[in-house]
Design a protein around this motif. Structure first.
Motif, PDB file in Angstrom:
ATOM      1  N   ARG A 245       0.831  -1.206   0.000  1.00 43.04           N
ATOM      2  CA  ARG A 245       0.000   0.000   0.000  1.00 43.04           C
ATOM      3  C   ARG A 245       0.868   1.259   0.000  1.00 43.04           C
ATOM      4  NH1 ARG A 245      -4.208   0.193   4.730  1.00 43.04           N
ATOM      5  NH2 ARG A 245      -4.886  -1.664   3.580  1.00 43.04           N
ATOM      6  N   GLU A 249       0.944   4.082  -2.963  1.00 35.82           N
ATOM      7  CA  GLU A 249       0.694   5.493  -2.675  1.00 35.82           C
ATOM      8  C   GLU A 249       1.858   6.366  -3.123  1.00 35.82           C
ATOM      9  OE1 GLU A 249      -0.171   5.753   1.457  1.00 35.82           O
ATOM     10  OE2 GLU A 249      -2.203   4.921   1.269  1.00 35.82           O
ATOM     11  N   ARG A 252       1.648   6.646  -6.833  1.00 32.96           N
ATOM     12  CA  ARG A 252       0.574   7.549  -7.221  1.00 32.96           C
ATOM     13  C   ARG A 252       0.990   9.010  -7.005  1.00 32.96           C
ATOM     14  NH1 ARG A 252      -2.853   5.861  -3.889  1.00 32.96           N
ATOM     15  NH2 ARG A 252      -3.623   4.133  -5.170  1.00 32.96           N
ATOM     16  N   LEU A 253       1.668   9.260  -5.887  1.00 36.75           N
ATOM     17  CA  LEU A 253       2.112  10.620  -5.613  1.00 36.75           C
ATOM     18  C   LEU A 253       3.181  11.061  -6.609  1.00 36.75           C
ATOM     19  CD1 LEU A 253       2.111  13.115  -3.800  1.00 36.75           C
ATOM     20  CD2 LEU A 253       3.765  11.964  -2.320  1.00 36.75           C
ATOM     21  N   PHE A 256       1.547  11.812  -9.868  1.00 36.87           N
ATOM     22  CA  PHE A 256       0.866  13.110  -9.835  1.00 36.87           C
ATOM     23  C   PHE A 256       1.873  14.258  -9.946  1.00 36.87           C
ATOM     24  CE2 PHE A 256      -0.473  16.704  -7.166  1.00 36.87           C
ATOM     25  CZ  PHE A 256      -1.570  17.131  -7.882  1.00 36.87           C
ATOM     26  N   ILE A 295      -7.181  16.714  -9.925  1.00 36.40           N
ATOM     27  CA  ILE A 295      -7.048  15.841  -8.758  1.00 36.40           C
ATOM     28  C   ILE A 295      -7.174  16.670  -7.491  1.00 36.40           C
ATOM     29  CG2 ILE A 295      -5.534  14.234  -7.524  1.00 36.40           C
ATOM     30  CD1 ILE A 295      -4.312  13.455 -10.133  1.00 36.40           C
ATOM     31  N   CYS A 299      -6.283  14.641  -0.934  1.00 34.25           N
ATOM     32  CA  CYS A 299      -5.989  13.206  -0.976  1.00 34.25           C
ATOM     33  C   CYS A 299      -5.128  12.818  -2.166  1.00 34.25           C
ATOM     34  CB  CYS A 299      -7.281  12.396  -0.982  1.00 34.25           C
ATOM     35  SG  CYS A 299      -8.308  12.666  -2.459  1.00 34.25           S
ATOM     36  N   LEU A 300      -5.072  13.654  -3.206  1.00 36.83           N
ATOM     37  CA  LEU A 300      -4.293  13.386  -4.414  1.00 36.83           C
ATOM     38  C   LEU A 300      -4.692  12.069  -5.074  1.00 36.83           C
ATOM     39  CD1 LEU A 300      -0.736  14.464  -3.178  1.00 36.83           C
ATOM     40  CD2 LEU A 300      -2.460  15.846  -4.365  1.00 36.83           C
ATOM     41  N   GLU A 301      -5.941  11.655  -4.907  1.00 28.70           N
ATOM     42  CA  GLU A 301      -6.416  10.407  -5.488  1.00 28.70           C
ATOM     43  C   GLU A 301      -7.651  10.620  -6.357  1.00 28.70           C
ATOM     44  OE1 GLU A 301      -7.065   7.629  -2.394  1.00 28.70           O
ATOM     45  OE2 GLU A 301      -4.930   7.312  -1.946  1.00 28.70           O
ATOM     46  N   GLN A 302      -8.688  11.266  -5.835  1.00 31.37           N
ATOM     47  CA  GLN A 302      -9.935  11.459  -6.560  1.00 31.37           C
ATOM     48  C   GLN A 302      -9.939  12.812  -7.273  1.00 31.37           C
ATOM     49  OE1 GLN A 302     -13.394  10.713  -4.155  1.00 31.37           O
ATOM     50  NE2 GLN A 302     -12.370   9.118  -2.939  1.00 31.37           N
ATOM     51  N   GLU A 303     -10.777  12.906  -8.289  1.00 29.84           N
ATOM     52  CA  GLU A 303     -10.910  14.181  -8.993  1.00 29.84           C
ATOM     53  C   GLU A 303     -11.691  15.170  -8.135  1.00 29.84           C
ATOM     54  OE1 GLU A 303     -12.691  13.538 -12.739  1.00 29.84           O
ATOM     55  OE2 GLU A 303     -10.949  12.514 -13.610  1.00 29.84           O
ATOM     56  N   CYS A 317     -12.273  17.070  -3.501  1.00 26.24           N
ATOM     57  CA  CYS A 317     -13.370  16.140  -3.711  1.00 26.24           C
ATOM     58  C   CYS A 317     -14.379  16.283  -2.574  1.00 26.24           C
ATOM     59  CB  CYS A 317     -12.851  14.707  -3.798  1.00 26.24           C
ATOM     60  SG  CYS A 317     -12.056  14.121  -2.281  1.00 26.24           S
TER      61      CYS A 317
END
Length: 343
Positions: A245, A249, A252-253, A256, A295, A299-303, A317
């Motif tokens: 996890r 993450e 993903r970061l 971004f 984004i 959270c830098l995950e959801q739009e 979000c």
């Protein structure tokens, strides 16, 4: 954040492994100790045994004593007597209900010199109360109800207590009990043979035979081993899950950040080419603004899909905006959050 669940499981597995290893080592030691069929042979074996290393033996016989203790409540004669008294009462908890509880009032132990006798000889036992496997028989268990004094009852009730009575328990090692003792055999100056705790190794005083002790230690060693393997597997799973996890993450970061840097570099290149001179309401400006990723900045995950009122910023979000009281861009107080839809 560290995966404390997985670390705790691995530490528990290490403790269980050490317990299993200790049980297995004790079982191996019991297999190697000298067994005596008759106690009369022990004196001759001590005379011929090496005086440097401790002489660990296992002997069996019946408990005896020249000065046994006469138990007050049960009437038995024993060599070790434990007396305990517990005060039982009802107490009121915080919710106002009554629950039963107890508190120990008295704990007393008596022991007299005693020995094992198999009909051929005697061996005195020293320090049996600290040995493994010693079981005392419950000889007497009585309950004495508390007196019904009005003054005492009123005072206890005001303190949130209701005295029920005193429970007295008497445990004893009776004379004539068959025991197996594993320990170091020594002979004093007057020729008396004693069995005591070795400096290293197990010390057992048990009603079970030596073969039963070895079998039980083997069972416990296997149980500790299997439990250790189970805790290890579960701990590694929790740690691996946390690590995967964390890696996802981080990826993903980093992705971004790469997209933001690419968008910023492209916008800077357009600015250097003179694209700033176009009309602000033209289609090129709209396309330029769409280069930045949509984004959530929290959270830098959801739009992002929530507009803050009254500042009008669109940067979070709905999930993250429900935990905010001020706009993360302008720090203005949020009076209302309006969800937006693209289509």
């Amino acid at each position: 954040m560290l995966p404390w669940g997985g670390i705790t499981c691995c530490m528990s597995a290490a403790a269980l492994y050490l317990l299993g290893k200790s049980s297995g080592r004790d079982a191996d030691i019991l297999k190697s100790v000298t067994r005596l069929n008759q106690l009369k042979d022990l004196a001759q074996m001590l005379d011929t045994a090496c005086k440097v290393l401790p002489f660990v033996v296992t002997v069996s016989g019946r408990v005896g004593s020249d000065t046994p203790i006469n138990c007050e409540h049960s009437g038995l004669r024993g060599v070790i007597v434990e007396e305990a008294a517990e005060q039982h009462f009802m107490k009121q908890n915080d919710s106002g209900s009554w629950i039963q509880d107890s508190a120990q009032m008295l704990a007393m132990t008596k022991e007299v010199p005693w020995y094992l006798d198999d009909g051929t000889g005697r061996v005195h036992v020293l320090g049996a109360r600290g040995a493994t496997g010693l079981v005392l028989t419950v000889a007497s268990e009585t309950f004495e109800e508390s007196g019904r004094s009005l003054v005492r009852g009123t005072l206890d009730y005001l303190q949130g207590l209701k005295m029920l009575g005193v429970k007295r328990i008497e445990r004893v090692l009776p004379t004539g009990t068959s025991l197996t003792v594993v320990g170091e055999a020594v002979k004093d100056d007057v020729g008396t043979i004693w069995i005591q705790r070795p400096h290293k190794g197990p010390f057992y005083v048990s009603p079970k035979s030596i073969d039963q002790l070895i079998a039980n230690l083997g069972i416990w060693a296997r149980l500790y081993k299997y439990a250790s393997l189970g805790f290890t597997a579960f701990g590694v799973y929790l740690i691996a899950k946390h690590a995967i996890r964390y890696i996802l993450e981080r990826r993903r970061l980093l992705d971004f950040q790469r997209r933001v840097r690419a968008a910023a570099a492209q916008r800077l290149e357009q600015d250097n080419d003179g694209t700033d001179g176009k009309a602000e309401d033209g289609p090129d400006v709209v396309n330029k603004d769409r280069i930045m990723p949509d984004i959530c900045v929290i959270c830098l995950e959801q739009e992002y899909n929530a507009v803050f009122v009254p500042c009008g910023h669109l940067c979070c979000c709905t999930t993250c905006s429900s935990h905010l009281s001020n706009c993360p861009l302008c720090r203005r107080r949020i009076d209302q959050v309006v969800r937006t839809f693209r289509h």
